[in-house]
Design a protein around this motif. Sequence first.
Motif, PDB file in Angstrom:
ATOM      1  N   SER A 249       6.069  -8.156   7.171  1.00 21.02           N
ATOM      2  CA  SER A 249       6.220  -6.709   6.970  1.00 21.02           C
ATOM      3  C   SER A 249       5.678  -6.290   5.611  1.00 21.02           C
ATOM      4  O   SER A 249       4.970  -5.284   5.492  1.00 21.02           O
ATOM      5  CB  SER A 249       7.693  -6.313   7.081  1.00 21.02           C
ATOM      6  OG  SER A 249       8.228  -6.672   8.338  1.00 21.02           O
ATOM      7  N   ALA A 250       6.004  -7.052   4.557  1.00 17.91           N
ATOM      8  CA  ALA A 250       5.535  -6.728   3.200  1.00 17.91           C
ATOM      9  C   ALA A 250       4.015  -6.808   3.109  1.00 17.91           C
ATOM     10  O   ALA A 250       3.370  -5.939   2.501  1.00 17.91           O
ATOM     11  CB  ALA A 250       6.179  -7.670   2.187  1.00 17.91           C
ATOM     12  N   VAL A 251       3.427  -7.839   3.723  1.00 17.32           N
ATOM     13  CA  VAL A 251       1.973  -8.004   3.722  1.00 17.32           C
ATOM     14  C   VAL A 251       1.306  -6.850   4.445  1.00 17.32           C
ATOM     15  O   VAL A 251       0.305  -6.283   3.972  1.00 17.32           O
ATOM     16  CB  VAL A 251       1.581  -9.351   4.373  1.00 17.32           C
ATOM     17  CG1 VAL A 251       0.084  -9.390   4.675  1.00 17.32           C
ATOM     18  CG2 VAL A 251       1.967 -10.511   3.470  1.00 17.32           C
ATOM     19  N   ALA A 252       1.853  -6.474   5.613  1.00 18.87           N
ATOM     20  CA  ALA A 252       1.272  -5.390   6.410  1.00 18.87           C
ATOM     21  C   ALA A 252       1.270  -4.076   5.642  1.00 18.87           C
ATOM     22  O   ALA A 252       0.273  -3.338   5.642  1.00 18.87           O
ATOM     23  CB  ALA A 252       2.039  -5.239   7.723  1.00 18.87           C
ATOM     24  N   ILE A 253       2.373  -3.773   4.963  1.00 17.69           N
ATOM     25  CA  ILE A 253       2.465  -2.516   4.208  1.00 17.69           C
ATOM     26  C   ILE A 253       1.511  -2.526   3.016  1.00 17.69           C
ATOM     27  O   ILE A 253       0.779  -1.555   2.781  1.00 17.69           O
ATOM     28  CB  ILE A 253       3.912  -2.265   3.742  1.00 17.69           C
ATOM     29  CG1 ILE A 253       4.814  -2.008   4.949  1.00 17.69           C
ATOM     30  CG2 ILE A 253       3.978  -1.082   2.775  1.00 17.69           C
ATOM     31  CD1 ILE A 253       6.288  -1.955   4.611  1.00 17.69           C
ATOM     32  N   PHE A 254       1.493  -3.629   2.279  1.00 19.66           N
ATOM     33  CA  PHE A 254       0.663  -3.693   1.062  1.00 19.66           C
ATOM     34  C   PHE A 254      -0.829  -3.634   1.390  1.00 19.66           C
ATOM     35  O   PHE A 254      -1.553  -2.774   0.887  1.00 19.66           O
ATOM     36  CB  PHE A 254       0.977  -4.963   0.280  1.00 19.66           C
ATOM     37  CG  PHE A 254       0.139  -5.114  -0.961  1.00 19.66           C
ATOM     38  CD1 PHE A 254       0.441  -4.395  -2.104  1.00 19.66           C
ATOM     39  CD2 PHE A 254      -0.949  -5.974  -0.987  1.00 19.66           C
ATOM     40  CE1 PHE A 254      -0.325  -4.520  -3.248  1.00 19.66           C
ATOM     41  CE2 PHE A 254      -1.716  -6.112  -2.128  1.00 19.66           C
ATOM     42  CZ  PHE A 254      -1.402  -5.386  -3.264  1.00 19.66           C
ATOM     43  N   PHE A 255      -1.298  -4.546   2.249  1.00 23.05           N
ATOM     44  CA  PHE A 255      -2.721  -4.581   2.546  1.00 23.05           C
ATOM     45  C   PHE A 255      -3.132  -3.434   3.461  1.00 23.05           C
ATOM     46  O   PHE A 255      -4.287  -3.003   3.441  1.00 23.05           O
ATOM     47  CB  PHE A 255      -3.102  -5.933   3.154  1.00 23.05           C
ATOM     48  CG  PHE A 255      -3.157  -7.038   2.138  1.00 23.05           C
ATOM     49  CD1 PHE A 255      -4.203  -7.134   1.244  1.00 23.05           C
ATOM     50  CD2 PHE A 255      -2.139  -7.979   2.058  1.00 23.05           C
ATOM     51  CE1 PHE A 255      -4.250  -8.151   0.288  1.00 23.05           C
ATOM     52  CE2 PHE A 255      -2.176  -8.997   1.116  1.00 23.05           C
ATOM     53  CZ  PHE A 255      -3.239  -9.081   0.234  1.00 23.05           C
ATOM     54  N   GLY A 256      -2.197  -2.911   4.260  1.00 22.80           N
ATOM     55  CA  GLY A 256      -2.490  -1.728   5.068  1.00 22.80           C
ATOM     56  C   GLY A 256      -2.774  -0.526   4.197  1.00 22.80           C
ATOM     57  O   GLY A 256      -3.733   0.227   4.434  1.00 22.80           O
ATOM     58  N   SER A 257      -1.945  -0.320   3.160  1.00 15.59           N
ATOM     59  CA  SER A 257      -2.170   0.805   2.251  1.00 15.59           C
ATOM     60  C   SER A 257      -3.448   0.613   1.448  1.00 15.59           C
ATOM     61  O   SER A 257      -4.182   1.562   1.178  1.00 15.59           O
ATOM     62  CB  SER A 257      -0.968   0.983   1.313  1.00 15.59           C
ATOM     63  OG  SER A 257      -0.797  -0.152   0.490  1.00 15.59           O
ATOM     64  N   ALA A 258      -3.750  -0.646   1.067  1.00 10.72           N
ATOM     65  CA  ALA A 258      -4.984  -0.932   0.332  1.00 10.72           C
ATOM     66  C   ALA A 258      -6.205  -0.650   1.203  1.00 10.72           C
ATOM     67  O   ALA A 258      -7.199  -0.079   0.745  1.00 10.72           O
ATOM     68  CB  ALA A 258      -4.996  -2.380  -0.143  1.00 10.72           C
ATOM     69  N   ALA A 259      -6.135  -1.040   2.475  1.00 11.70           N
ATOM     70  CA  ALA A 259      -7.243  -0.783   3.398  1.00 11.70           C
ATOM     71  C   ALA A 259      -7.447   0.713   3.598  1.00 11.70           C
ATOM     72  O   ALA A 259      -8.577   1.208   3.622  1.00 11.70           O
ATOM     73  CB  ALA A 259      -6.970  -1.466   4.737  1.00 11.70           C
TER      74      ALA A 259
END
Length: 314
Positions: A249-259
């Motif tokens: 979940s943390a990875v998805a939120i962080f890299f999703g926002s970066a993308a």
Amino acid sequence: MKNMEARNHCTVTDFFLAGLSEKPELQMPLFLLFTGIYVVTVVGNLGMITLIVLSSQLHNPMYYFLSSLSFIDLCQSTVVIPKMLVSFVTEQNRISYPECMTQLYFLIIFGVAECYTLAAMAYDRYVAICSPLLYSVTMSYQIYSSLIAGVYIFSVLSASVHTGFMIRIWFCKLDVINHYFCDLLPLLKLAHFNTYINELLILIFGSLNICVPILTIITSYTSIITSILHIQSTEGRTKTFSTCSSHISAVAIFFGSAAFMYLQPSSVNSMDQGKVSSVFYTTVVPMLNPLIYSLRNKDVSAALKKILQRKTFM
């Protein structure tokens, strides 16, 4: 000689930060909103660090990485949000040149550190699930402490290179940075001379700092999912997967926002959209990470209940 004369005329001591919004009616609601976000971020991340320190059952590499992540999130939000709040209550949010370069330096440090910390946490979950018998050896004190130290050393290196070359750029007038903090791209737009080297460094380090962590995370979770699928019982698969669901979940939120921030088509990309999307990276993600790990992680929830019960009986 001409270069020296130009340099003498390009001494900027201050910038102005445009802020998140210029609409007067939004200033107070935004001030209250981000004050609340900052309070939750500070309490959540400090609480997570304190809980890990006080709870002996959380003294293992997974939670040492998590405490490092909480420290990074706390520092990252502190670098950005207090100065942002000033822009909501003042007509002109002035920032000195040294303060701007300092903010840029620490923002890069904690941004890069978050990328590699999430990658190290993915590797930790890979070893724990795919090679459980070798976990204590593979993730020994020397190994995980070296990984944590390596994250910060490389982050400081990246920040030093970017900031060092940014300091070499000439800014010739008191200008407005179209952002709510000093970031690389908005600053480069104000430069009066060739920024080719800076743009090349952003491309090189940006590619490295995104591709290496993402490849590490994808490789780790490909192996993890393969191992989970080989588990016979449904209960066993669910229990194993739950140990890394918080991290996913943390990875998805962080890299999703970066993308969302960096991978928009050039036709729709603008500095104003960049300001809005970067809110996720600098304020929302640091607030959500401790909530995700406390709500979705049974070990953290159990440790918190134990601490609270101990305090109640005292």
